[in-house]
Design a protein around this motif. Structure first.
Motif, PDB file in Angstrom:
ATOM      1  N   UNK A 310      -6.581  -1.272   6.045  1.00 52.08           N
ATOM      2  CA  UNK A 310      -5.367  -0.869   5.338  1.00 52.08           C
ATOM      3  C   UNK A 310      -4.101  -1.370   6.003  1.00 52.08           C
ATOM      4  N   UNK A 311      -3.066  -1.563   5.147  1.00 50.53           N
ATOM      5  CA  UNK A 311      -1.766  -1.957   5.699  1.00 50.53           C
ATOM      6  C   UNK A 311      -0.661  -1.538   4.736  1.00 50.53           C
ATOM      7  N   UNK A 312       0.497  -1.308   5.301  1.00 50.38           N
ATOM      8  CA  UNK A 312       1.705  -1.240   4.476  1.00 50.38           C
ATOM      9  C   UNK A 312       2.145  -2.688   4.239  1.00 50.38           C
ATOM     10  N   UNK A 313       3.018  -2.875   3.242  1.00 48.91           N
ATOM     11  CA  UNK A 313       3.508  -4.227   2.944  1.00 48.91           C
ATOM     12  C   UNK A 313       4.962  -4.348   3.408  1.00 48.91           C
ATOM     13  N   UNK A 314       5.228  -5.404   4.138  1.00 53.35           N
ATOM     14  CA  UNK A 314       6.581  -5.672   4.644  1.00 53.35           C
ATOM     15  C   UNK A 314       6.952  -7.095   4.232  1.00 53.35           C
ATOM     16  N   UNK A 315       8.005  -7.234   3.445  1.00 51.30           N
ATOM     17  CA  UNK A 315       8.430  -8.566   2.974  1.00 51.30           C
ATOM     18  C   UNK A 315       7.274  -9.374   2.393  1.00 51.30           C
ATOM     19  N   UNK A 316       6.510  -8.716   1.527  1.00 51.51           N
ATOM     20  CA  UNK A 316       5.393  -9.371   0.826  1.00 51.51           C
ATOM     21  C   UNK A 316       4.228  -9.774   1.724  1.00 51.51           C
ATOM     22  N   UNK A 317       4.194  -9.229   2.916  1.00 43.00           N
ATOM     23  CA  UNK A 317       3.103  -9.547   3.847  1.00 43.00           C
ATOM     24  C   UNK A 317       2.512  -8.243   4.381  1.00 43.00           C
ATOM     25  N   UNK A 318       1.307  -8.337   4.937  1.00 43.63           N
ATOM     26  CA  UNK A 318       0.790  -7.178   5.678  1.00 43.63           C
ATOM     27  C   UNK A 318       1.613  -7.038   6.961  1.00 43.63           C
ATOM     28  N   UNK A 319       1.535  -5.883   7.589  1.00 46.01           N
ATOM     29  CA  UNK A 319       2.299  -5.684   8.832  1.00 46.01           C
ATOM     30  C   UNK A 319       1.813  -6.686   9.899  1.00 46.01           C
ATOM     31  N   UNK A 320       2.697  -7.122  10.785  1.00 40.98           N
ATOM     32  CA  UNK A 320       2.282  -8.114  11.789  1.00 40.98           C
ATOM     33  C   UNK A 320       1.074  -7.680  12.621  1.00 40.98           C
ATOM     34  N   UNK A 321       0.999  -6.393  12.937  1.00 39.30           N
ATOM     35  CA  UNK A 321      -0.155  -5.920  13.726  1.00 39.30           C
ATOM     36  C   UNK A 321      -1.453  -6.153  12.957  1.00 39.30           C
ATOM     37  N   UNK A 344      -0.048   1.014   1.156  1.00 41.10           N
ATOM     38  CA  UNK A 344       1.133   1.399   0.389  1.00 41.10           C
ATOM     39  C   UNK A 344       2.060   0.188   0.277  1.00 41.10           C
ATOM     40  N   UNK A 345       2.721   0.086  -0.884  1.00 40.81           N
ATOM     41  CA  UNK A 345       3.645  -1.034  -1.096  1.00 40.81           C
ATOM     42  C   UNK A 345       4.924  -0.512  -1.738  1.00 40.81           C
ATOM     43  N   UNK A 346       5.970  -1.340  -1.739  1.00 39.33           N
ATOM     44  CA  UNK A 346       7.222  -0.932  -2.372  1.00 39.33           C
ATOM     45  C   UNK A 346       7.331  -1.440  -3.787  1.00 39.33           C
ATOM     46  N   UNK A 347       7.376  -2.767  -3.958  1.00 40.38           N
ATOM     47  CA  UNK A 347       7.562  -3.300  -5.306  1.00 40.38           C
ATOM     48  C   UNK A 347       6.616  -4.448  -5.652  1.00 40.38           C
ATOM     49  N   UNK A 348       5.810  -4.912  -4.708  1.00 44.35           N
ATOM     50  CA  UNK A 348       4.857  -5.974  -5.051  1.00 44.35           C
ATOM     51  C   UNK A 348       3.573  -5.795  -4.237  1.00 44.35           C
ATOM     52  N   UNK A 349       2.465  -6.017  -4.920  1.00 41.58           N
ATOM     53  CA  UNK A 349       1.163  -5.891  -4.231  1.00 41.58           C
ATOM     54  C   UNK A 349       0.696  -7.237  -3.675  1.00 41.58           C
ATOM     55  N   UNK A 350       1.521  -8.273  -3.814  1.00 37.19           N
ATOM     56  CA  UNK A 350       1.079  -9.633  -3.448  1.00 37.19           C
ATOM     57  C   UNK A 350       0.555  -9.711  -2.013  1.00 37.19           C
ATOM     58  N   UNK A 351       1.169  -8.966  -1.118  1.00 40.92           N
ATOM     59  CA  UNK A 351       0.777  -9.036   0.295  1.00 40.92           C
ATOM     60  C   UNK A 351      -0.650  -8.585   0.558  1.00 40.92           C
ATOM     61  N   UNK A 352      -1.207  -7.784  -0.344  1.00 44.33           N
ATOM     62  CA  UNK A 352      -2.581  -7.308  -0.112  1.00 44.33           C
ATOM     63  C   UNK A 352      -3.619  -8.415  -0.245  1.00 44.33           C
ATOM     64  N   UNK A 353      -3.192  -9.522  -0.879  1.00 46.91           N
ATOM     65  CA  UNK A 353      -4.124 -10.665  -1.036  1.00 46.91           C
ATOM     66  C   UNK A 353      -4.681 -11.078   0.334  1.00 46.91           C
ATOM     67  N   UNK A 354      -3.817 -11.031   1.347  1.00 52.82           N
ATOM     68  CA  UNK A 354      -4.245 -11.457   2.691  1.00 52.82           C
ATOM     69  C   UNK A 354      -5.372 -10.552   3.214  1.00 52.82           C
TER      70      UNK A 354
END
Ligand code: FE2
Ligand code: FE2
Length: 398
Positions: A310-321, A344-354
């Protein structure tokens, strides 16, 4: 003086201070094991990391004038074992370096490009089955490509029934004792497990081939290049059985949840998942990457059949950790597992692709689509995670 057998001495270096081995945390330190075989042609099997040189030399000098060493066997090019060969050659002008074909290439690249081109490097290149006559002993070699480098090989003494397999069967564990049975097999197996997860895990198929070859050998001792020596029949059987299990990517019916969170929403999801899985009496572990170590998390993943990331999304990416952890995990490829992703995401799920593609690349089969919730999950949304337990049970065959 550490005599491990008549005419065979441990001349390595105990690294009490080591806490990190290129990203792998080593709270118990380590050792770099060199072995001196005092036969008609004195032979040194492996050396130590550069800063252990003085200590290794002191141990060797108690036994022999280094100038008398005729062979230095380099089972593996990596510099924690071959790092002091250049210095040793200055003291052993007659010594020949015995190594695999890839080992010779690697040693030349390392040493001739780093100020050791002024001494003569005499190689004796060996292949599987080749024999080296050092007197009473006829040492044999077993190439072990990708366990864990292309150059890796093991040396075997049929006369002593001792295998020197370099990194294989090793543990990062500093100790004044030299043998597993002196320290405790459970401690050694635990360190060997972390070592396998972080160093050897990607090479299961190659490990199985090595185990096949090792099964044909009579083994009185296994002397790895890190940590303790396996010498009782029970301990030797245990470590070989564990290697067979790990190489086959077997795991336990347990769950690991690895995550990081930004504003506690992903954490809420992780805690809810933990609660429902625990309530179903399935063993589960929660690992927050903000406070946990990558190499411990990977060891837990090797034990667990179910991996939830799991990760939160930051600037369309997973967290750096999480991104860093995924890079590490993709290299280690813990195959033959089930799992799914969440966050959890704010406005786009794109970062979860990673997250999803990393799972796929590792060979972790998804049991459900990613569970993603916007900003702060509601109680109803969190409750929706309860239904996944049935899927987890099915995948774990519980
Ligand atoms: Fe290595
Ligand atoms: Fe090593």
């Amino acid at each position: 003086m550490h005599k491990i057998r008549d005419d065979i001495y441990w001349t390595g270096y105990i690294d009490w201070d080591l806490r990190n081995f290129h990203g792998y945390s080593t709270p118990s330190g380590s050792t770099y094991n060199a072995y001196l075989v005092m036969d008609e042609k004195p032979t040194l099997i492996d050396t130590v990391k550069h800063y252990g040189y003085t200590e290794m030399l002191r141990r060797i000098k108690r036994i022999i004038d280094p100038a008398k060493i005729e062979y230095i066997i380099s089972n593996h090019t990596e510099m924690d074992h071959s790092g002091t060969i250049g210095e040793m050659l200055k003291l052993c002008p007659n010594a020949r370096i015995v190594c695999s074909p890839k080992g010779a290439e690697g040693l030349k690249r390392h040493f001739l490009n780093s100020g050791h081109s002024d001494i003569e490097w005499k190689f004796k290149v060996v292949n599987t089955g080749d024999e080296l006559d050092i007197g009473k002993r006829k040492l044999k070699f077993l190439l072990m490509p990708m366990v864990h480098w292309p150059d890796s090989m093991a040396t075997y003494s049929p006369q002593d029934q001792i295998l020197f397999p370099n990194d294989a069967f090793g543990q990062h564990l500093a100790s004044s004792q030299r043998f597993v049975d002196q320290v405790g097999v459970e401690i050694a197996l635990k360190e060997a497990e972390k070592y396998y997860a972080n160093i050897v895990m990607p090479y299961g198929a190659q490990v199985l081939k090595v185990l096949e070859a090792v099964a044909t050998l009579k083994l009185d001792m296994i002397c790895p290049s890190h940590g303790l020596i396996w010498r009782t029949p029970e301990d030797i059987a245990k470590i070989i059985a564990q290697y067979a299990r790990w190489a086959a990517y077997e795991s336990n019916k347990q769950v690991i949840i690895v995550y990081d969170t930004m504003w506690h929403s992903t954490e809420k999801m992780a805690l809810k998942l933990y609660e429902v899985i625990d309530s179903a009496q399935i063993p589960v572990k929660l690992v927050n990457l903000k406070t946990s170590d990558y190499s411990d998390a990977v060891t837990d993943i090797m034990r667990s059949k179910m991996v939830i990331l799991g990760s939160a999304i930051l600037n369309n990416q997973v967290l750096p950790s999480v991104g860093g952890f995924l890079t590490y995990l993709k290299g280690l490829k813990p195959k033959n597992r089930f799992g799914f992703t969440f966050g959890s995401y704010g406005w786009s799920k794109a970062g979860f692709k990673e997250l999803e593609s990393a799972m796929e690349e590792c060979g972790i089969k998804s049991i459900t689509e990613g569970q993603y919730m916007q900003f702060v999950p509601s109680e109803i949304e969190l409750a929706s995670l309860e239904q996944i337990v049935e899927l987890i049970k099915k995948a774990l065959a519980i």
